[in-house]
Enzyme design. Structure first.
Site, PDB file in Angstrom:
ATOM      1  N   ILE A 133       5.277   7.021  -1.225  1.00  0.00           N
ATOM      2  CA  ILE A 133       4.342   6.048  -0.648  1.00  0.00           C
ATOM      3  C   ILE A 133       3.247   6.726   0.165  1.00  0.00           C
ATOM      4  O   ILE A 133       2.357   6.071   0.699  1.00  0.00           O
ATOM      5  CB  ILE A 133       5.075   5.026   0.245  1.00  0.00           C
ATOM      6  N   GLY A 134       3.315   8.042   0.282  1.00  0.00           N
ATOM      7  CA  GLY A 134       2.308   8.758   1.046  1.00  0.00           C
ATOM      8  C   GLY A 134       2.341  10.236   0.723  1.00  0.00           C
ATOM      9  O   GLY A 134       3.362  10.784   0.319  1.00  0.00           O
ATOM     10  N   ASP A 135       1.186  10.874   0.887  1.00  0.00           N
ATOM     11  CA  ASP A 135       1.062  12.305   0.627  1.00  0.00           C
ATOM     12  C   ASP A 135       0.233  12.904   1.743  1.00  0.00           C
ATOM     13  O   ASP A 135      -0.988  12.935   1.680  1.00  0.00           O
ATOM     14  CB  ASP A 135       0.404  12.535  -0.733  1.00  0.00           C
ATOM     15  N   GLY A 136       0.906  13.363   2.786  1.00  0.00           N
ATOM     16  CA  GLY A 136       0.210  13.903   3.941  1.00  0.00           C
ATOM     17  C   GLY A 136      -0.023  15.396   3.816  1.00  0.00           C
ATOM     18  O   GLY A 136       0.341  16.029   2.822  1.00  0.00           O
ATOM     19  N   GLY A 137      -0.639  15.956   4.838  1.00  0.00           N
ATOM     20  CA  GLY A 137      -0.927  17.378   4.828  1.00  0.00           C
ATOM     21  C   GLY A 137       0.306  18.248   4.949  1.00  0.00           C
ATOM     22  O   GLY A 137       0.277  19.438   4.627  1.00  0.00           O
ATOM     23  N   PHE A 138       1.418  17.670   5.405  1.00  0.00           N
ATOM     24  CA  PHE A 138       2.620  18.465   5.629  1.00  0.00           C
ATOM     25  C   PHE A 138       3.744  18.135   4.658  1.00  0.00           C
ATOM     26  O   PHE A 138       4.780  18.771   4.680  1.00  0.00           O
ATOM     27  CB  PHE A 138       3.129  18.256   7.060  1.00  0.00           C
TER      28      PHE A 138
ATOM     29  N   VAL B  44       5.913  11.491   1.490  1.00  0.00           N
ATOM     30  CA  VAL B  44       6.647  10.434   2.178  1.00  0.00           C
ATOM     31  C   VAL B  44       7.223   9.490   1.122  1.00  0.00           C
ATOM     32  O   VAL B  44       6.514   9.053   0.203  1.00  0.00           O
ATOM     33  CB  VAL B  44       5.734   9.642   3.136  1.00  0.00           C
TER      34      VAL B  44
ATOM     35  N   LYS C   5       9.924  11.429   5.333  1.00  0.00           N
ATOM     36  CA  LYS C   5       8.939  12.491   5.116  1.00  0.00           C
ATOM     37  C   LYS C   5       9.668  13.820   4.914  1.00  0.00           C
ATOM     38  O   LYS C   5      10.335  14.323   5.807  1.00  0.00           O
ATOM     39  CB  LYS C   5       7.979  12.618   6.300  1.00  0.00           C
TER      40      LYS C   5
ATOM     41  N   ASP D 193      -5.162  14.126  15.828  1.00  0.00           N
ATOM     42  CA  ASP D 193      -5.533  13.806  14.446  1.00  0.00           C
ATOM     43  C   ASP D 193      -5.603  12.295  14.238  1.00  0.00           C
ATOM     44  O   ASP D 193      -5.063  11.761  13.270  1.00  0.00           O
ATOM     45  CB  ASP D 193      -4.534  14.427  13.473  1.00  0.00           C
TER      46      ASP D 193
END
Length: 390
Positions: free
Chosen positions: A97-102, A105, A119, A223
Site C-alpha cells: 500500500i506504500g513505497d517509501g524511501g526506506f 509498506v 513497513k 520531512d
C-alpha cells in the site's frame, strides 16, 4: 663394542631430539600462519564484531542487543516474524500500500484481528537500522491524535520491521493528485477535497507538529510533506514516517552532517550550509504544505512563468518553485485565482482563503527567526475555524 654402542645411543638420541625439534617448529609455523589468516579473514572473526557500521547489532541470529532494546517503549509489542509472514502472505506484492524511501509498506491483519500497516525496511543494513532507531526514539514513545500510532516491531536477523495503525484513506498526496480510486477495495473515484476538509487536514498536521515541538525533549520531523500525511475515515490528519525525525536538546536544534528532507519542502537555510536542523525548518515545510493543499501544485515541480524584459514588449519564461510563485501571487492579491480549480465552490469563502495564504506566507518567511511557532500557527488556524462556524 661398548664404546660403539654408547656412541650409537648418543647419536640416536641426538637424532631423535633433532626430529622432535623440527616437528615442533613445523607445527608452530602452521599455527602461526593460520592465526594470521584468521585475522585477515573477516568471516573468521567472532560474530559480535562482524558489523562495524551498525554497533550492537548481531545479524546472524534473532538476538537484539541490550543497547538496542533500551530504545524500545515497554508498551510496544514485539511481533514474531512468522505471524507477519502469514499476515502478509509472505510479503505479497498484492498487499503493498506504500513505497517509501526506506522500504515497502504492506496491509496486514494480525492473528488478533487488528488490521495494521507493516513497513519492512530496506536491505541496506545502515539505512534500515537508522530508520528503525529513529522510529523507536521518537514515534515509539509518543501518542497524539494527529500522529500515526506505532503498535510494535519485529527484529529478526537483519530484518527490521515496523508496525503501525492502518489509516483507511491513504495519504494526502493521493487525494490531491491521484483521482483514480479511493483504495484497492473499492472502485469509487476520489473526489476533490472541499475547502473545509483541506483546512481540517492542515489544522490536524499543525496540532501534531505543535505537540512534537513542545515536548520536554522536542522532536523535529524533518520531512513534512503530503505523502507523509495520512487521512482516516473522517479525513483527520495523521503525521507519519519518522525515519528522519530527531529528538533535540534545549536549544531546539540538531546538528546534522547532511541535508535531510524532500526537495521543494526543505527550507532555504539548508542550502546555505546550515549545520543545524531546527523546529523552524519544520515550520517552513508546513507552510509549503499549506500552499500545496490550497493549490494542488507539487512543491518539487517547477512552475513556468512569464516575465517582461526591459523594453516591456518582449517576454521571457523562467521556472520557479511553488513557494516563490505562491508568495508572488499573494503580494498581487491573486489568492482566489490560484486555489485548486477543481475544488467545490460551495464552502469556499474569500476571507478564509486570504487568511490561509497569509499564514502560509508567514511560515515560509526566508529568515528562520521570523517564522511563527507551531503553537502560534494552530491559534491562527483556529481563528479561521471559529469564523467559519460563527
Amino acid at each position: 663394542m661398548t664404546m660403539n654402542a654408547t656412541l650409537q645411543a648418543v647419536l640416536a638420541a641426538m637424532a631423535s631430539f633433532a626430529v622432535i625439534s623440527l616437528l615442533i617448529c613445523f607445527f608452530y609455523f602452521i599455527c602461526r600462519t593460520a592465526s594470521r589468516n584468521r585475522r585477515r579473514d573477516p568471516e573468521s572473526r567472532p560474530r559480535t564484531r562482524a558489523i562495524r557500521t551498525v554497533p550492537n547489532l548481531d545479524t546472524s541470529t534473532s538476538f537484539i542487543s541490550v543497547a538496542e532494546s533500551q530504545l524500545f517503549d515497554p508498551s510496544l509489542i514485539r511481533i514474531e516474524m512468522s505471524d507477519l509472514v502469514n499476515a502478509t502472505r509472505n510479503f505479497s506484492t498484492d498487499l503493498i500500500i506504500g513505497d517509501g524511501g526506506f522500504g515497502l509498506v504492506y496491509k496486514a491483519t494480525l492473528p488478533s484481528g487488528v488490521t495494521v500497516a507493516v513497513k519492512k525496511l530496506g536491505a541496506d543494513a545502515f539505512q534500515g537500522y537508522r530508520e528503525f532507531r529513529a522510529e523507536m526514539e521518537t514515534l515509539g514513545k509518543i501518542r497524539h491524535e494527529n500522529i500515526v500510532q506505532f503498535f510494535g516491531y519485529c527484529a529478526t536477523g537483519i530484518d527490521r520491521i515496523l508496525i503501525y495503525e492502518f489509516i483507511e484513506k491513504g495519504s494526502l498526496d493521493q487525494w490531491l493528485y491521484d483521482m483514480s480510486s479511493a483504495n484497492n477495495e473499492t472502485s469509487s473515484l476520489r473526489f476533490p477535497l472541499s475547502w473545509s476538509t483541506r483546512i481540517k487536514i492542515i489544522r490536524g498536521v499543525a496540532k501534531g507538529l505543535a505537540f512534537m515541538h513542545n515536548l520536554d525533549t522536542p522532536i523535529i520531523h524533518r520531512d513534512i510533506k503530503a505523502s507523509n500525511v495520512l487521512l482516516d475515515a473522517d479525513f483527520e490528519a495523521h503525521i507519519a514516517d519518522f525515519g528522519l525525525a530527531r529528538r533535540i536538546d534545549g536549544s531546539h536544534s540538531h546538528v546534522s552532517t547532511q541535508v535531510a528532507g524532500t526537495m521543494g519542502y526543505m527550507p532555504p537555510e539548508y542550502f546555505y550550509g546550515a549545520a543545524l536542523a531546527t523546529v523552524t525548518g519544520d515550520v517552513y515545510s508546513f507552510g509549503t504544505l499549506m500552499f500545496e493543499v490550497a493549490t494542488s501544485r507539487r512543491p518539487s515541480w517547477p512552475i513556468i512563468v512569464e516575465e517582461e524584459e526591459e523594453d516591456k514588449e518582449k517576454k521571457r519564461t523562467k521556472e520557479i518553485r511553488l513557494v516563490e510563485w505562491a508568495t508572488k501571487k499573494v503580494s498581487q492579491n491573486q489568492e482566489m485565482k490560484i486555489v485548486d480549480a477543481r475544488m467545490p465552490k460551495e464552502d469556499l469563502k474569500e476571507n478564509e482563503v486570504l487568511e490561509f495564504f497569509k499564514i502560509a506566507t508567514f511560515c515560509t518567511t526566508e529568515m528562520p527567526k521570523l517564522r511563527p511557532t507551531m503553537n502560534e500557527v494552530v491559534q491562527l488556524l483556529n481563528r479561521i475555524q471559529d469564523e467559519a462556524t460563527s
